[in-house]
Design an enzyme around this catalytic site. Structure first.
Site, PDB file in Angstrom:
ATOM      1  N   ASP A  29      18.133  35.225  30.053  1.00  0.00           N
ATOM      2  CA  ASP A  29      18.108  34.634  31.394  1.00  0.00           C
ATOM      3  C   ASP A  29      17.608  33.195  31.312  1.00  0.00           C
ATOM      4  O   ASP A  29      16.433  32.930  31.493  1.00  0.00           O
ATOM      5  CB  ASP A  29      17.206  35.482  32.321  1.00  0.00           C
ATOM      6  CG  ASP A  29      17.296  35.016  33.771  1.00  0.00           C
ATOM      7  OD1 ASP A  29      18.195  34.217  34.085  1.00  0.00           O
ATOM      8  OD2 ASP A  29      16.468  35.456  34.591  1.00  0.00           O
ATOM      9  N   TRP A  43      16.236  42.122  41.303  1.00  0.00           N
ATOM     10  CA  TRP A  43      15.195  41.095  41.441  1.00  0.00           C
ATOM     11  C   TRP A  43      15.315  40.494  42.840  1.00  0.00           C
ATOM     12  O   TRP A  43      16.408  40.199  43.290  1.00  0.00           O
ATOM     13  CB  TRP A  43      15.337  39.978  40.396  1.00  0.00           C
ATOM     14  CG  TRP A  43      14.392  38.861  40.726  1.00  0.00           C
ATOM     15  CD1 TRP A  43      13.039  38.866  40.576  1.00  0.00           C
ATOM     16  CD2 TRP A  43      14.726  37.613  41.355  1.00  0.00           C
ATOM     17  NE1 TRP A  43      12.503  37.690  41.063  1.00  0.00           N
ATOM     18  CE2 TRP A  43      13.506  36.916  41.544  1.00  0.00           C
ATOM     19  CE3 TRP A  43      15.925  37.024  41.783  1.00  0.00           C
ATOM     20  CZ2 TRP A  43      13.461  35.646  42.136  1.00  0.00           C
ATOM     21  CZ3 TRP A  43      15.875  35.766  42.377  1.00  0.00           C
ATOM     22  CH2 TRP A  43      14.655  35.090  42.539  1.00  0.00           C
ATOM     23  N   GLU A  69      12.711  44.011  38.344  1.00  0.00           N
ATOM     24  CA  GLU A  69      12.162  42.825  37.672  1.00  0.00           C
ATOM     25  C   GLU A  69      11.055  42.173  38.502  1.00  0.00           C
ATOM     26  O   GLU A  69      11.261  41.801  39.651  1.00  0.00           O
ATOM     27  CB  GLU A  69      13.305  41.811  37.444  1.00  0.00           C
ATOM     28  CG  GLU A  69      12.866  40.486  36.819  1.00  0.00           C
ATOM     29  CD  GLU A  69      14.023  39.502  36.627  1.00  0.00           C
ATOM     30  OE1 GLU A  69      15.165  39.797  37.057  1.00  0.00           O
ATOM     31  OE2 GLU A  69      13.786  38.427  36.035  1.00  0.00           O
ATOM     32  N   ASP A 112      10.539  39.488  32.550  1.00  0.00           N
ATOM     33  CA  ASP A 112      11.172  38.188  32.324  1.00  0.00           C
ATOM     34  C   ASP A 112      10.110  37.274  31.709  1.00  0.00           C
ATOM     35  O   ASP A 112       8.998  37.156  32.247  1.00  0.00           O
ATOM     36  CB  ASP A 112      11.699  37.626  33.654  1.00  0.00           C
ATOM     37  CG  ASP A 112      12.421  36.291  33.491  1.00  0.00           C
ATOM     38  OD1 ASP A 112      11.832  35.356  32.904  1.00  0.00           O
ATOM     39  OD2 ASP A 112      13.560  36.159  33.962  1.00  0.00           O
ATOM     40  N   ASP A 115       8.529  28.559  35.455  1.00  0.00           N
ATOM     41  CA  ASP A 115       9.687  29.406  35.169  1.00  0.00           C
ATOM     42  C   ASP A 115      10.954  28.558  35.118  1.00  0.00           C
ATOM     43  O   ASP A 115      11.849  28.709  35.938  1.00  0.00           O
ATOM     44  CB  ASP A 115       9.776  30.474  36.277  1.00  0.00           C
ATOM     45  CG  ASP A 115      10.904  31.463  36.041  1.00  0.00           C
ATOM     46  OD1 ASP A 115      11.240  31.700  34.868  1.00  0.00           O
ATOM     47  OD2 ASP A 115      11.436  32.003  37.024  1.00  0.00           O
ATOM     48  N   HIS A 134      14.263  39.998  30.136  1.00  0.00           N
ATOM     49  CA  HIS A 134      15.010  38.769  30.360  1.00  0.00           C
ATOM     50  C   HIS A 134      14.338  37.756  29.463  1.00  0.00           C
ATOM     51  O   HIS A 134      13.261  37.248  29.781  1.00  0.00           O
ATOM     52  CB  HIS A 134      14.907  38.295  31.818  1.00  0.00           C
ATOM     53  CG  HIS A 134      15.980  38.854  32.695  1.00  0.00           C
ATOM     54  ND1 HIS A 134      16.090  38.536  34.020  1.00  0.00           N
ATOM     55  CD2 HIS A 134      17.013  39.702  32.413  1.00  0.00           C
ATOM     56  CE1 HIS A 134      17.145  39.176  34.522  1.00  0.00           C
ATOM     57  NE2 HIS A 134      17.712  39.886  33.574  1.00  0.00           N
ATOM     58  N   HIS A 166       8.141  34.867  33.970  1.00  0.00           N
ATOM     59  CA  HIS A 166       7.566  35.370  35.222  1.00  0.00           C
ATOM     60  C   HIS A 166       6.088  35.720  35.162  1.00  0.00           C
ATOM     61  O   HIS A 166       5.613  36.592  35.897  1.00  0.00           O
ATOM     62  CB  HIS A 166       8.371  36.587  35.704  1.00  0.00           C
ATOM     63  CG  HIS A 166       9.743  36.213  36.171  1.00  0.00           C
ATOM     64  ND1 HIS A 166      10.585  37.075  36.823  1.00  0.00           N
ATOM     65  CD2 HIS A 166      10.419  35.039  36.089  1.00  0.00           C
ATOM     66  CE1 HIS A 166      11.718  36.456  37.118  1.00  0.00           C
ATOM     67  NE2 HIS A 166      11.638  35.231  36.673  1.00  0.00           N
ATOM     68  N   LYS A 188       7.840  39.277  39.209  1.00  0.00           N
ATOM     69  CA  LYS A 188       7.665  37.821  39.107  1.00  0.00           C
ATOM     70  C   LYS A 188       6.301  37.439  39.647  1.00  0.00           C
ATOM     71  O   LYS A 188       5.709  38.189  40.427  1.00  0.00           O
ATOM     72  CB  LYS A 188       8.778  37.142  39.910  1.00  0.00           C
ATOM     73  CG  LYS A 188       8.895  35.656  39.661  1.00  0.00           C
ATOM     74  CD  LYS A 188      10.228  35.102  40.110  1.00  0.00           C
ATOM     75  CE  LYS A 188      10.264  33.597  39.912  1.00  0.00           C
ATOM     76  NZ  LYS A 188      11.571  33.012  40.128  1.00  0.00           N
ATOM     77  N   ASP A 238      13.361  28.302  32.896  1.00  0.00           N
ATOM     78  CA  ASP A 238      14.576  28.883  32.323  1.00  0.00           C
ATOM     79  C   ASP A 238      15.291  27.966  31.338  1.00  0.00           C
ATOM     80  O   ASP A 238      16.505  27.814  31.390  1.00  0.00           O
ATOM     81  CB  ASP A 238      15.519  29.362  33.441  1.00  0.00           C
ATOM     82  CG  ASP A 238      14.950  30.557  34.191  1.00  0.00           C
ATOM     83  OD1 ASP A 238      14.858  31.644  33.597  1.00  0.00           O
ATOM     84  OD2 ASP A 238      14.551  30.402  35.374  1.00  0.00           O
TER      85      ASP A 238
HETATM   86  C1  RNT Z   1      14.661  34.746  38.836  1.00  0.00           C
HETATM   87  C2  RNT Z   1      14.918  35.926  37.948  1.00  0.00           C
HETATM   88  C3  RNT Z   1      16.305  36.478  37.990  1.00  0.00           C
HETATM   89  C4  RNT Z   1      17.374  35.393  38.010  1.00  0.00           C
HETATM   90  C5  RNT Z   1      18.778  35.903  37.831  1.00  0.00           C
HETATM   91  C6  RNT Z   1      19.792  34.881  38.164  1.00  0.00           C
HETATM   92  O1  RNT Z   1      13.448  34.179  38.623  1.00  0.00           O
HETATM   93  O2  RNT Z   1      14.576  35.618  36.633  1.00  0.00           O
HETATM   94  O3  RNT Z   1      16.490  37.349  36.935  1.00  0.00           O
HETATM   95  O4  RNT Z   1      17.134  34.434  37.030  1.00  0.00           O
HETATM   96  O5  RNT Z   1      18.949  37.061  38.519  1.00  0.00           O
HETATM   97 ZN    ZN Z   2      15.100  37.065  35.156  1.00  0.00          ZN
END
Ligand code: RNT
Ligand code: ZN
Length: 417
Positions: free
Chosen positions: A324, A183, A224, A257, A292, A284, A260, A226, A294
Protein backbone atom coordinates in the site's frame (compact mmCIF):
# COMPACT_ATOMS: atom_id res chain seq x y z
CA UNK A 1 31.32 -15.30 -14.53
CA UNK A 2 27.72 -15.84 -15.45
CA UNK A 3 24.63 -15.82 -13.26
CA UNK A 4 24.73 -19.57 -12.69
CA UNK A 5 28.37 -19.67 -11.65
CA UNK A 6 27.91 -16.80 -9.27
CA UNK A 7 24.85 -18.53 -7.86
CA UNK A 8 26.83 -21.71 -7.21
CA UNK A 9 29.56 -19.80 -5.40
CA UNK A 10 27.09 -17.78 -3.34
CA UNK A 11 25.21 -20.94 -2.47
CA UNK A 12 28.39 -22.36 -0.96
CA UNK A 13 28.66 -19.34 1.35
CA UNK A 14 25.15 -19.88 2.64
CA UNK A 15 25.64 -23.64 2.89
CA UNK A 16 28.48 -23.03 5.30
CA UNK A 17 25.82 -21.59 7.60
CA UNK A 18 23.66 -24.67 7.10
CA UNK A 19 21.18 -22.94 4.80
CA UNK A 20 19.42 -24.88 2.07
CA UNK A 21 19.29 -22.28 -0.71
CA UNK A 22 17.23 -24.34 -3.15
CA UNK A 23 14.63 -24.91 -0.48
CA UNK A 24 14.57 -21.19 0.28
CA UNK A 25 13.91 -20.42 -3.39
CA UNK A 26 11.22 -23.07 -3.51
CA UNK A 27 9.48 -21.48 -0.53
CA UNK A 28 9.83 -18.01 -2.01
CA UNK A 29 8.27 -19.08 -5.28
CA UNK A 30 5.04 -19.95 -3.45
CA UNK A 31 4.59 -16.52 -1.87
CA UNK A 32 1.94 -14.32 -3.42
CA UNK A 33 2.19 -10.59 -2.88
CA UNK A 34 -1.03 -8.64 -3.23
CA UNK A 35 -0.13 -5.76 -5.54
CA UNK A 36 -2.39 -2.75 -5.11
CA UNK A 37 -3.85 -1.44 -8.35
CA UNK A 38 -4.12 2.13 -7.03
CA UNK A 39 -0.42 2.99 -7.46
CA UNK A 40 -1.18 3.13 -11.20
CA UNK A 41 -3.71 5.95 -11.16
CA UNK A 42 -3.24 7.76 -7.85
CA UNK A 43 -6.39 6.13 -6.35
CA UNK A 44 -8.66 7.77 -8.92
CA UNK A 45 -10.71 4.77 -10.04
CA UNK A 46 -13.25 4.65 -12.85
CA UNK A 47 -16.42 6.03 -11.34
CA UNK A 48 -18.55 8.02 -13.75
CA UNK A 49 -18.81 11.02 -11.42
CA UNK A 50 -15.60 12.96 -10.99
CA UNK A 51 -14.60 12.71 -7.35
CA UNK A 52 -11.52 13.96 -5.63
CA UNK A 53 -9.53 11.91 -3.17
CA UNK A 54 -10.73 12.27 0.41
CA UNK A 55 -10.45 10.41 3.70
CA UNK A 56 -7.35 12.07 5.07
CA UNK A 57 -4.99 10.37 2.63
CA UNK A 58 -3.04 12.14 -0.08
CA UNK A 59 -1.14 11.37 -3.26
CA UNK A 60 1.44 13.98 -4.23
CA UNK A 61 3.29 14.51 -7.50
CA UNK A 62 2.31 14.83 -11.15
CA UNK A 63 4.67 12.55 -13.00
CA UNK A 64 3.27 11.98 -16.48
CA UNK A 65 1.66 8.70 -17.45
CA UNK A 66 -1.08 8.08 -14.92
CA UNK A 67 -3.51 5.40 -16.16
CA UNK A 68 -6.77 7.03 -17.28
CA UNK A 69 -8.98 4.01 -17.84
CA UNK A 70 -9.17 0.24 -17.18
CA UNK A 71 -7.35 -0.64 -20.36
CA UNK A 72 -4.37 1.53 -19.45
CA UNK A 73 -4.31 0.43 -15.83
CA UNK A 74 -4.26 -3.25 -16.77
CA UNK A 75 -1.68 -2.62 -19.46
CA UNK A 76 0.57 -0.86 -16.93
CA UNK A 77 0.07 -3.65 -14.42
CA UNK A 78 0.99 -6.19 -17.07
CA UNK A 79 4.19 -4.32 -17.74
CA UNK A 80 5.01 -4.22 -14.04
CA UNK A 81 4.14 -7.89 -13.52
CA UNK A 82 6.41 -8.89 -16.40
CA UNK A 83 9.34 -7.50 -14.38
CA UNK A 84 8.48 -9.09 -11.03
CA UNK A 85 9.44 -12.70 -10.29
CA UNK A 86 6.65 -15.09 -9.27
CA UNK A 87 2.86 -15.37 -9.47
CA UNK A 88 0.94 -12.81 -7.45
CA UNK A 89 -2.40 -11.17 -6.74
CA UNK A 90 -3.81 -7.78 -7.68
CA UNK A 91 -5.68 -5.79 -5.07
CA UNK A 92 -8.68 -3.77 -6.27
CA UNK A 93 -10.87 -1.11 -4.72
CA UNK A 94 -14.60 -0.77 -5.36
CA UNK A 95 -13.98 2.44 -7.33
CA UNK A 96 -12.32 0.31 -10.03
CA UNK A 97 -15.72 -1.08 -11.08
CA UNK A 98 -16.48 -0.92 -14.80
CA UNK A 99 -20.04 0.20 -15.35
CA UNK A 100 -20.17 1.04 -19.07
CA UNK A 101 -20.58 4.75 -18.52
CA UNK A 102 -23.61 4.26 -16.26
CA UNK A 103 -23.41 5.87 -12.81
CA UNK A 104 -23.63 3.03 -10.28
CA UNK A 105 -23.50 4.17 -6.69
CA UNK A 106 -21.38 2.33 -4.15
CA UNK A 107 -24.34 0.52 -2.59
CA UNK A 108 -25.24 -0.95 -5.98
CA UNK A 109 -21.98 -2.50 -7.15
CA UNK A 110 -22.16 -6.10 -8.32
CA UNK A 111 -19.85 -8.85 -9.47
CA UNK A 112 -20.68 -8.11 -13.10
CA UNK A 113 -18.93 -4.74 -12.77
CA UNK A 114 -15.70 -6.63 -12.16
CA UNK A 115 -16.02 -9.21 -14.89
CA UNK A 116 -13.30 -7.61 -17.00
CA UNK A 117 -10.93 -7.77 -14.05
CA UNK A 118 -11.75 -11.43 -13.49
CA UNK A 119 -11.28 -12.30 -17.16
CA UNK A 120 -7.96 -10.49 -17.10
CA UNK A 121 -6.88 -12.19 -13.87
CA UNK A 122 -7.65 -15.57 -15.42
CA UNK A 123 -5.64 -14.73 -18.51
CA UNK A 124 -2.75 -13.51 -16.35
CA UNK A 125 -3.00 -16.34 -13.80
CA UNK A 126 -3.49 -13.88 -10.94
CA UNK A 127 -5.54 -13.87 -7.77
CA UNK A 128 -7.65 -10.84 -6.83
CA UNK A 129 -8.21 -9.09 -3.50
CA UNK A 130 -10.79 -6.42 -2.80
CA UNK A 131 -11.59 -3.31 -0.75
CA UNK A 132 -14.85 -1.44 -0.35
CA UNK A 133 -14.14 2.27 -0.95
CA UNK A 134 -15.38 4.31 1.99
CA UNK A 135 -13.84 7.63 0.95
CA UNK A 136 -13.89 9.98 -2.07
CA UNK A 137 -17.70 10.16 -1.97
CA UNK A 138 -20.19 12.84 -0.87
CA UNK A 139 -21.65 10.46 1.74
CA UNK A 140 -18.22 10.01 3.30
CA UNK A 141 -17.64 13.69 4.07
CA UNK A 142 -18.47 13.46 7.77
CA UNK A 143 -18.12 9.76 8.55
CA UNK A 144 -19.07 6.35 7.15
CA UNK A 145 -19.74 3.23 9.24
CA UNK A 146 -19.74 5.28 12.46
CA UNK A 147 -21.90 8.14 11.14
CA UNK A 148 -24.54 9.40 13.59
CA UNK A 149 -27.18 9.21 10.84
CA UNK A 150 -28.49 5.69 10.42
CA UNK A 151 -29.32 6.20 6.75
CA UNK A 152 -25.72 7.04 5.90
CA UNK A 153 -24.44 4.15 7.96
CA UNK A 154 -26.82 1.82 6.14
CA UNK A 155 -25.56 3.07 2.80
CA UNK A 156 -22.00 2.13 3.74
CA UNK A 157 -23.04 -1.14 5.37
CA UNK A 158 -24.70 -2.07 2.11
CA UNK A 159 -21.56 -1.09 0.20
CA UNK A 160 -19.44 -3.38 2.38
CA UNK A 161 -21.90 -6.26 2.04
CA UNK A 162 -21.84 -5.90 -1.73
CA UNK A 163 -18.06 -5.81 -1.57
CA UNK A 164 -17.92 -9.13 0.28
CA UNK A 165 -20.10 -10.67 -2.42
CA UNK A 166 -17.69 -9.41 -5.04
CA UNK A 167 -14.86 -10.97 -3.04
CA UNK A 168 -16.77 -14.25 -3.00
CA UNK A 169 -17.20 -14.00 -6.77
CA UNK A 170 -13.44 -13.48 -7.20
CA UNK A 171 -12.75 -16.49 -5.00
CA UNK A 172 -15.11 -18.74 -6.92
CA UNK A 173 -13.89 -17.64 -10.33
CA UNK A 174 -10.20 -17.73 -9.55
CA UNK A 175 -10.03 -20.74 -7.25
CA UNK A 176 -8.28 -18.90 -4.40
CA UNK A 177 -9.72 -16.83 -1.56
CA UNK A 178 -10.08 -13.09 -1.95
CA UNK A 179 -9.18 -10.91 1.02
CA UNK A 180 -11.79 -8.18 1.37
CA UNK A 181 -10.37 -5.46 3.58
CA UNK A 182 -12.34 -2.72 5.29
CA UNK A 183 -10.69 0.59 6.04
CA UNK A 184 -12.65 3.71 6.97
CA UNK A 185 -11.38 7.25 7.49
CA UNK A 186 -13.81 8.17 10.30
CA UNK A 187 -12.41 10.42 12.98
CA UNK A 188 -12.12 13.96 14.31
CA UNK A 189 -9.78 16.83 13.67
CA UNK A 190 -10.07 18.05 17.21
CA UNK A 191 -10.42 16.57 20.68
CA UNK A 192 -13.61 14.53 20.84
CA UNK A 193 -16.12 14.87 23.65
CA UNK A 194 -17.15 11.25 23.23
CA UNK A 195 -14.80 8.55 22.07
CA UNK A 196 -17.07 5.63 22.81
CA UNK A 197 -20.30 6.28 20.91
CA UNK A 198 -18.77 6.38 17.40
CA UNK A 199 -16.90 3.16 18.19
CA UNK A 200 -20.13 1.51 19.35
CA UNK A 201 -21.71 2.44 16.05
CA UNK A 202 -18.72 1.12 14.09
CA UNK A 203 -18.90 -2.16 15.99
CA UNK A 204 -22.59 -2.45 15.25
CA UNK A 205 -22.08 -1.67 11.54
CA UNK A 206 -19.35 -4.29 11.26
CA UNK A 207 -21.60 -6.89 12.92
CA UNK A 208 -24.23 -6.18 10.27
CA UNK A 209 -21.71 -6.34 7.43
CA UNK A 210 -20.44 -9.74 8.59
CA UNK A 211 -23.89 -11.23 9.27
CA UNK A 212 -23.84 -13.13 6.01
CA UNK A 213 -21.57 -16.14 6.34
CA UNK A 214 -19.41 -16.56 3.28
CA UNK A 215 -17.34 -19.67 2.65
CA UNK A 216 -13.73 -18.87 3.51
CA UNK A 217 -12.67 -20.86 0.51
CA UNK A 218 -13.83 -17.84 -1.48
CA UNK A 219 -13.73 -14.75 0.69
CA UNK A 220 -11.95 -13.83 3.89
CA UNK A 221 -12.39 -10.52 5.70
CA UNK A 222 -9.93 -8.14 7.27
CA UNK A 223 -10.22 -4.86 9.16
CA UNK A 224 -7.52 -2.18 8.98
CA UNK A 225 -6.72 0.20 11.83
CA UNK A 226 -5.16 3.64 11.78
CA UNK A 227 -3.92 6.26 14.20
CA UNK A 228 -4.67 9.51 12.34
CA UNK A 229 -5.27 11.11 8.94
CA UNK A 230 -4.96 14.60 7.48
CA UNK A 231 -7.80 16.60 9.04
CA UNK A 232 -8.42 13.72 11.44
CA UNK A 233 -5.52 14.35 13.75
CA UNK A 234 -7.07 13.91 17.17
CA UNK A 235 -9.18 10.79 17.00
CA UNK A 236 -9.68 7.77 14.75
CA UNK A 237 -12.74 5.62 15.35
CA UNK A 238 -11.14 2.48 13.89
CA UNK A 239 -8.06 2.51 16.06
CA UNK A 240 -5.53 -0.26 16.71
CA UNK A 241 -7.16 -1.51 19.92
CA UNK A 242 -10.61 -1.29 18.39
CA UNK A 243 -9.86 -3.51 15.43
CA UNK A 244 -7.44 -5.86 17.14
CA UNK A 245 -10.16 -6.72 19.63
CA UNK A 246 -12.92 -6.76 17.03
CA UNK A 247 -10.94 -9.17 14.86
CA UNK A 248 -10.03 -11.46 17.75
CA UNK A 249 -13.59 -11.67 19.07
CA UNK A 250 -15.22 -12.11 15.68
CA UNK A 251 -12.74 -14.35 13.97
CA UNK A 252 -11.77 -11.74 11.41
CA UNK A 253 -8.30 -10.92 10.16
CA UNK A 254 -6.57 -7.89 11.58
CA UNK A 255 -4.65 -5.82 9.04
CA UNK A 256 -1.56 -3.85 10.04
CA UNK A 257 -0.58 -0.97 7.77
CA UNK A 258 3.06 0.07 8.27
CA UNK A 259 2.11 3.75 8.09
CA UNK A 260 -0.72 3.63 10.61
CA UNK A 261 1.19 3.90 13.88
CA UNK A 262 3.17 6.45 15.79
CA UNK A 263 6.40 7.47 14.03
CA UNK A 264 8.76 5.25 16.01
CA UNK A 265 6.31 2.37 16.35
CA UNK A 266 6.83 -0.52 13.94
CA UNK A 267 4.53 -3.28 12.72
CA UNK A 268 7.27 -5.92 12.56
CA UNK A 269 7.18 -6.24 16.35
CA UNK A 270 3.41 -6.75 16.30
CA UNK A 271 3.45 -9.68 13.89
CA UNK A 272 4.55 -12.44 16.33
CA UNK A 273 2.04 -11.34 18.97
CA UNK A 274 -0.77 -11.44 16.46
CA UNK A 275 0.39 -14.83 15.19
CA UNK A 276 0.08 -16.23 18.70
CA UNK A 277 -3.60 -15.40 18.89
CA UNK A 278 -4.79 -15.53 15.29
CA UNK A 279 -4.67 -17.99 12.47
CA UNK A 280 -3.88 -15.24 9.97
CA UNK A 281 -2.57 -11.68 9.93
CA UNK A 282 -2.76 -9.26 7.01
CA UNK A 283 -0.34 -6.47 6.12
CA UNK A 284 -0.23 -3.30 4.11
CA UNK A 285 3.45 -2.85 3.62
CA UNK A 286 4.16 0.81 3.08
CA UNK A 287 6.87 3.34 3.99
CA UNK A 288 5.84 6.24 6.17
CA UNK A 289 8.21 9.21 6.06
CA UNK A 290 7.39 11.45 9.04
CA UNK A 291 3.71 10.60 8.58
CA UNK A 292 1.55 8.07 6.71
CA UNK A 293 3.07 9.29 3.46
CA UNK A 294 2.87 5.97 1.59
CA UNK A 295 6.29 6.19 -0.04
CA UNK A 296 7.44 3.30 -2.22
CA UNK A 297 8.95 0.63 0.01
CA UNK A 298 12.71 0.43 -0.01
CA UNK A 299 14.98 -2.34 1.25
CA UNK A 300 15.21 -0.68 4.64
CA UNK A 301 15.54 -1.99 8.19
CA UNK A 302 11.82 -2.21 8.86
CA UNK A 303 11.11 -4.07 5.62
CA UNK A 304 13.81 -6.57 6.59
CA UNK A 305 12.35 -6.92 10.09
CA UNK A 306 8.86 -7.51 8.69
CA UNK A 307 10.22 -10.21 6.39
CA UNK A 308 12.20 -11.80 9.22
CA UNK A 309 9.16 -12.01 11.49
CA UNK A 310 7.19 -13.74 8.74
CA UNK A 311 9.92 -16.18 7.77
CA UNK A 312 11.48 -17.18 11.07
CA UNK A 313 8.05 -17.80 12.60
CA UNK A 314 7.27 -20.08 9.70
CA UNK A 315 4.29 -17.93 8.79
CA UNK A 316 4.59 -17.46 5.04
CA UNK A 317 1.16 -19.03 4.69
CA UNK A 318 -0.36 -17.14 7.61
CA UNK A 319 0.69 -13.59 6.87
CA UNK A 320 -1.16 -12.11 3.93
CA UNK A 321 1.24 -9.64 2.40
CA UNK A 322 -0.33 -6.68 0.63
CA UNK A 323 1.36 -3.50 -0.52
CA UNK A 324 0.00 0.00 0.00
CA UNK A 325 2.07 2.86 -1.35
CA UNK A 326 1.29 5.54 -3.87
CA UNK A 327 3.83 7.93 -5.25
CA UNK A 328 2.85 10.17 -8.16
CA UNK A 329 6.21 11.95 -8.28
CA UNK A 330 8.01 9.08 -10.01
CA UNK A 331 7.21 6.66 -12.83
CA UNK A 332 4.26 4.65 -11.46
CA UNK A 333 5.20 1.40 -13.17
CA UNK A 334 8.72 1.70 -11.76
CA UNK A 335 7.19 2.29 -8.31
CA UNK A 336 5.25 -0.97 -8.52
CA UNK A 337 8.23 -2.95 -9.79
CA UNK A 338 10.70 -1.53 -7.30
CA UNK A 339 8.42 -1.87 -4.28
CA UNK A 340 7.26 -5.38 -5.10
CA UNK A 341 10.75 -6.60 -5.93
CA UNK A 342 11.96 -5.15 -2.64
CA UNK A 343 9.27 -7.03 -0.74
CA UNK A 344 10.21 -10.32 -2.39
CA UNK A 345 13.92 -9.64 -1.97
CA UNK A 346 13.43 -8.95 1.73
CA UNK A 347 11.69 -12.31 2.12
CA UNK A 348 14.60 -13.97 0.34
CA UNK A 349 17.03 -12.18 2.66
CA UNK A 350 15.12 -13.60 5.63
CA UNK A 351 14.93 -17.08 4.10
CA UNK A 352 18.72 -17.08 3.70
CA UNK A 353 19.39 -16.72 7.42
CA UNK A 354 20.36 -19.42 9.89
CA UNK A 355 17.20 -18.67 11.83
CA UNK A 356 17.37 -21.68 14.13
CA UNK A 357 20.96 -20.91 14.99
CA UNK A 358 20.12 -17.27 15.67
CA UNK A 359 17.25 -18.27 17.95
CA UNK A 360 19.52 -20.66 19.79
CA UNK A 361 22.13 -17.96 20.34
CA UNK A 362 19.49 -15.76 21.90
CA UNK A 363 18.23 -18.55 24.15
CA UNK A 364 21.79 -19.20 25.27
CA UNK A 365 22.35 -15.54 25.95
CA UNK A 366 25.14 -15.22 23.39
CA UNK A 367 24.17 -11.74 22.30
CA UNK A 368 27.62 -10.98 20.89
CA UNK A 369 27.48 -13.76 18.33
CA UNK A 370 23.83 -12.99 17.63
CA UNK A 371 24.75 -9.44 16.66
CA UNK A 372 27.90 -10.45 14.76
CA UNK A 373 26.06 -12.99 12.66
CA UNK A 374 23.11 -10.71 11.95
CA UNK A 375 25.46 -7.94 10.84
CA UNK A 376 27.75 -10.14 8.74
CA UNK A 377 24.73 -11.62 6.95
CA UNK A 378 24.08 -8.16 5.54
CA UNK A 379 27.08 -8.52 3.24
CA UNK A 380 26.57 -12.14 2.25
CA UNK A 381 26.02 -12.53 -1.52
CA UNK A 382 22.25 -12.07 -1.47
CA UNK A 383 22.49 -10.30 -4.84
CA UNK A 384 23.81 -13.40 -6.60
CA UNK A 385 20.97 -15.54 -5.26
CA UNK A 386 18.44 -12.84 -6.08
CA UNK A 387 19.75 -12.50 -9.66
CA UNK A 388 19.54 -16.24 -10.11
CA UNK A 389 15.96 -16.23 -8.79
CA UNK A 390 15.02 -13.46 -11.23
CA UNK A 391 16.78 -15.29 -14.02
CA UNK A 392 14.95 -18.61 -13.48
CA UNK A 393 11.69 -16.67 -13.28
CA UNK A 394 12.41 -15.00 -16.63
CA UNK A 395 12.55 -11.45 -15.35
CA UNK A 396 15.48 -9.02 -15.67
CA UNK A 397 18.24 -9.07 -13.07
CA UNK A 398 19.53 -6.10 -11.04
CA UNK A 399 18.44 -2.73 -12.44
CA UNK A 400 18.07 -4.11 -15.97
CA UNK A 401 14.30 -3.87 -15.59
CA UNK A 402 14.50 -0.09 -15.50
CA UNK A 403 15.41 0.34 -19.16
CA UNK A 404 12.29 -1.65 -20.06
CA UNK A 405 10.16 0.68 -17.92
CA UNK A 406 11.89 3.68 -19.50
CA UNK A 407 11.14 2.38 -22.97
CA UNK A 408 7.52 1.88 -21.93
CA UNK A 409 7.48 5.43 -20.63
CA UNK A 410 8.78 6.78 -23.93
CA UNK A 411 6.41 4.77 -26.05
CA UNK A 412 3.29 4.75 -23.91
CA UNK A 413 3.21 6.70 -20.65
CA UNK A 414 4.66 9.96 -21.94
CA UNK A 415 1.95 10.17 -24.62
CA UNK A 416 -0.85 10.31 -22.03
CA UNK A 417 -2.09 13.80 -21.43
C1 RNT B 1 -5.38 4.56 4.19
C2 RNT B 1 -5.26 3.06 4.22
C3 RNT B 1 -5.92 2.34 3.10
C4 RNT B 1 -5.72 3.02 1.75
C5 RNT B 1 -6.19 2.21 0.57
C6 RNT B 1 -6.26 3.01 -0.67
O1 RNT B 1 -4.61 5.17 5.12
O2 RNT B 1 -3.91 2.70 4.28
O3 RNT B 1 -5.50 1.03 3.07
O4 RNT B 1 -4.38 3.34 1.55
O5 RNT B 1 -7.36 1.58 0.87
ZN1 ZN C 1 -3.49 0.62 4.07
Amino acid sequence: MDINERFQLAKKDYEKLGIDVEKALEKLSKVKISIHCWQGDDITGFEVEERSLSGGIDVTGNYPGKARNPKELRMDLEKALSLIPGKHKVNLHAIYAETDGVAVDRNEIEPKHFKNWVDWAKKMDLGLDFNPTLFSHPKAEVATLSHPDEEIRDFWIEHCKKSRNIGEYFGKELGQPCLTNIWIPDGYKDIPSDRLTPRKRLKDSLDKIFEEKIDEKYNIDSVESKVFGIGLESYTVGSHEFYMNYAAKNNKIYLLDAGHFHPTEVISDKIPSLLLFNDKVALHVSRPVRWDSDHVITFDDELQEIAKEIVRNDALDRVIIGLDFFDASINRVAAWVLGTRNMIKALLFALLMPNDELKKLQEEGDFTKRLVLMEELKSYPLGDIWNYYCHINNVPIQDEWYSIVKEYENEELSKRK
